[in-house]
Write a protein that holds these residues in place. Sequence first.
Motif, mmCIF file in Angstrom:
data_model
loop_
_atom_site.group_PDB
_atom_site.id
_atom_site.type_symbol
_atom_site.label_atom_id
_atom_site.label_comp_id
_atom_site.label_asym_id
_atom_site.label_seq_id
_atom_site.Cartn_x
_atom_site.Cartn_y
_atom_site.Cartn_z
ATOM 1 N N UNK A 156 8.604 181.922 82.088
ATOM 2 C CA UNK A 156 9.660 181.510 82.075
ATOM 3 C C UNK A 156 11.277 182.063 82.686
ATOM 4 N N UNK A 157 10.362 183.379 82.726
ATOM 5 C CA UNK A 157 11.692 184.307 83.198
ATOM 6 C C UNK A 157 11.536 184.039 84.827
ATOM 7 N N UNK A 158 10.483 184.436 85.670
ATOM 8 C CA UNK A 158 10.178 183.728 86.942
ATOM 9 C C UNK A 158 11.048 182.254 87.237
ATOM 10 N N UNK A 159 11.386 181.784 85.979
ATOM 11 C CA UNK A 159 11.716 180.319 86.717
ATOM 12 C C UNK A 159 10.323 179.098 87.060
ATOM 13 N N UNK A 160 9.587 179.233 85.786
ATOM 14 C CA UNK A 160 8.761 178.088 86.124
ATOM 15 C C UNK A 160 8.788 177.469 84.473
ATOM 16 N N UNK A 161 9.711 177.370 83.509
ATOM 17 C CA UNK A 161 9.785 176.510 83.061
ATOM 18 C C UNK A 161 11.079 175.823 83.011
ATOM 19 N N UNK A 162 10.946 174.794 82.186
ATOM 20 C CA UNK A 162 11.837 173.613 82.544
ATOM 21 C C UNK A 162 13.705 173.990 81.077
ATOM 22 N N UNK A 163 14.203 175.324 81.959
ATOM 23 C CA UNK A 163 14.868 176.072 81.120
ATOM 24 C C UNK A 163 16.116 175.416 81.683
ATOM 25 N N UNK A 164 17.146 175.987 81.199
ATOM 26 C CA UNK A 164 18.763 175.229 82.598
ATOM 27 C C UNK A 164 19.761 175.868 81.731
ATOM 28 N N UNK A 165 20.932 176.128 82.380
ATOM 29 C CA UNK A 165 22.082 177.640 82.202
ATOM 30 C C UNK A 165 23.321 176.816 81.702
ATOM 31 N N UNK A 166 23.179 175.297 82.426
ATOM 32 C CA UNK A 166 24.579 175.352 82.018
ATOM 33 C C UNK A 166 24.259 173.079 81.067
ATOM 34 N N UNK A 167 25.682 173.051 80.255
ATOM 35 C CA UNK A 167 25.133 172.220 80.090
ATOM 36 C C UNK A 167 25.089 170.700 80.919
ATOM 37 N N UNK A 168 25.923 171.483 82.342
ATOM 38 C CA UNK A 168 26.355 169.517 83.386
ATOM 39 C C UNK A 168 24.529 169.922 83.482
ATOM 40 N N UNK A 169 23.701 170.663 83.369
ATOM 41 C CA UNK A 169 21.947 170.548 84.370
ATOM 42 C C UNK A 169 21.433 169.888 82.969
ATOM 43 N N UNK A 170 21.970 169.308 81.907
ATOM 44 C CA UNK A 170 21.142 168.962 81.086
ATOM 45 C C UNK A 170 21.055 167.055 81.048
ATOM 46 N N UNK A 171 19.799 166.409 80.511
ATOM 47 C CA UNK A 171 19.804 165.379 81.542
ATOM 48 C C UNK A 171 20.915 163.888 81.177
ATOM 49 N N UNK A 172 20.769 164.217 79.700
ATOM 50 C CA UNK A 172 21.908 163.698 79.105
ATOM 51 C C UNK A 172 23.167 164.647 78.564
ATOM 52 N N UNK A 173 23.690 165.405 79.210
ATOM 53 C CA UNK A 173 25.237 166.396 78.714
ATOM 54 C C UNK A 173 24.303 167.147 77.096
ATOM 55 N N UNK A 174 25.793 167.020 76.666
ATOM 56 C CA UNK A 174 24.913 166.989 75.614
ATOM 57 C C UNK A 174 24.411 166.438 74.263
ATOM 58 N N UNK A 175 24.203 165.125 74.841
ATOM 59 C CA UNK A 175 23.390 163.805 73.639
ATOM 60 C C UNK A 175 22.373 164.860 74.201
ATOM 61 N N UNK A 176 21.908 165.186 75.512
ATOM 62 C CA UNK A 176 20.323 165.629 75.319
ATOM 63 C C UNK A 176 20.187 167.271 74.936
ATOM 64 N N UNK A 177 21.450 168.108 75.034
ATOM 65 C CA UNK A 177 21.473 168.762 73.940
ATOM 66 C C UNK A 177 20.756 169.543 72.631
ATOM 67 N N UNK A 178 21.850 168.126 71.949
ATOM 68 C CA UNK A 178 21.630 168.176 70.160
ATOM 69 C C UNK A 178 20.133 167.747 70.223
ATOM 70 N N UNK A 179 19.643 166.934 70.670
ATOM 71 C CA UNK A 179 18.175 165.977 70.699
ATOM 72 C C UNK A 179 17.474 166.325 71.037
ATOM 73 N N UNK A 180 17.401 167.437 71.906
ATOM 74 C CA UNK A 180 16.452 169.184 71.824
ATOM 75 C C UNK A 180 16.481 170.063 70.955
#
Length: 356
Positions: A156-180
């Motif tokens: 994960x640390x080497x960047x091979x997961x689908x983790x992201x840093x910023x809310x704007x990187x979420x495909x659906x914004x805050x809704x995507x974060x809460x849904x996740x």
Amino acid sequence: DVSSGYGLGASPSPPSSPAIGQERSVWRLRRPRSSPQRFFVAGPPRCRGEEYLASEAAMDLVLNYADSHILTPHVYPATWPEEDPFRQLISLFIITNLGGLVIYFLFGTLSYYFIFDHTLKKHPQFLENQVAREIKYSVKSLPWISVPTVAIFFVEVRGYSRLYDNIEDSPYGWFGVIFSMLSFLFFTDMCIYWIHRFLHHKLLYKRLHKPHHLWKVPTPFASHAFHPMDGFLQSIPYHIYPFLFPLHKVTYLGLYIFVNVWTISIHDGDYRVPDALKPIINGAAHHTDHHLYFDYNYGQYFTLWDRIGGSFKNPTSFEGTGPQDYLRKLKESESSCMRNGCGDETVHNGDSPKNK
């Protein structure tokens, strides 16, 4: 030109020295997931039309904090790069074990002293020195559980997961974060149900899962008292999720802490659940019956998959026949015998009724 080598495995030429008085900052160019190579250029972010990230954005949050405040200035030689894979593995092993022990002892102790019903220690199936044995087993198992866990964290640390840093990187914004958050709980609950049930198969139970069932009436300290392979297998869904679905890094960290605290809570002997949630939530009452009756209530958070899989059992504590009810009736029986002079040899002959 750095862009000419981007994603092609070529290394960029070293940048020219900045002019005197010009502030120089080092930024990391976002790399494709298929390539572990990292690029460094001088200058502010998003210059030359390229996309750049501050160096901490590609790092696991906890690892980066530890590097910045503890490991780099006080532990490792200054010449050992933070990006070195071997250093990252060592750091992740230390952080994972220390973090696991802190969560286990902090929340386990709080739960044991402020939530756990200590009258349960009088139950005939509560073992002699059980709390000390639970802690000893957990402390011995956690480092071994962490070995494959650290390997996944490293990927994960080497960047091979689908983790992201910023809310704007979420495909659906805050809704995507809460849904996740919700999808994480339902996904892991489903997976753990089947893994847990699989571990009760006769070919695996004795070798892997039986140590956790030593504790028929568990305390919060039994929460992590697993055979190492058992503990890791039941944690796999937590690690698989961010490789399959987008997940915010802070959300992942919070969920990681939550699932460990939840594991402690379902061993805390507090069987109270709001009436409206009793049909839904798999709490301590359900999980204690799992320890006592073996073939029921495999779920982690919800009763859904136990109902689907035909393994749901309404907790005995909800029906007035749970461990606390047994102790209350036992006490009433002993009091009645004392009044009637019948005596109870198992109590008065000096032998402990405990299951050793």
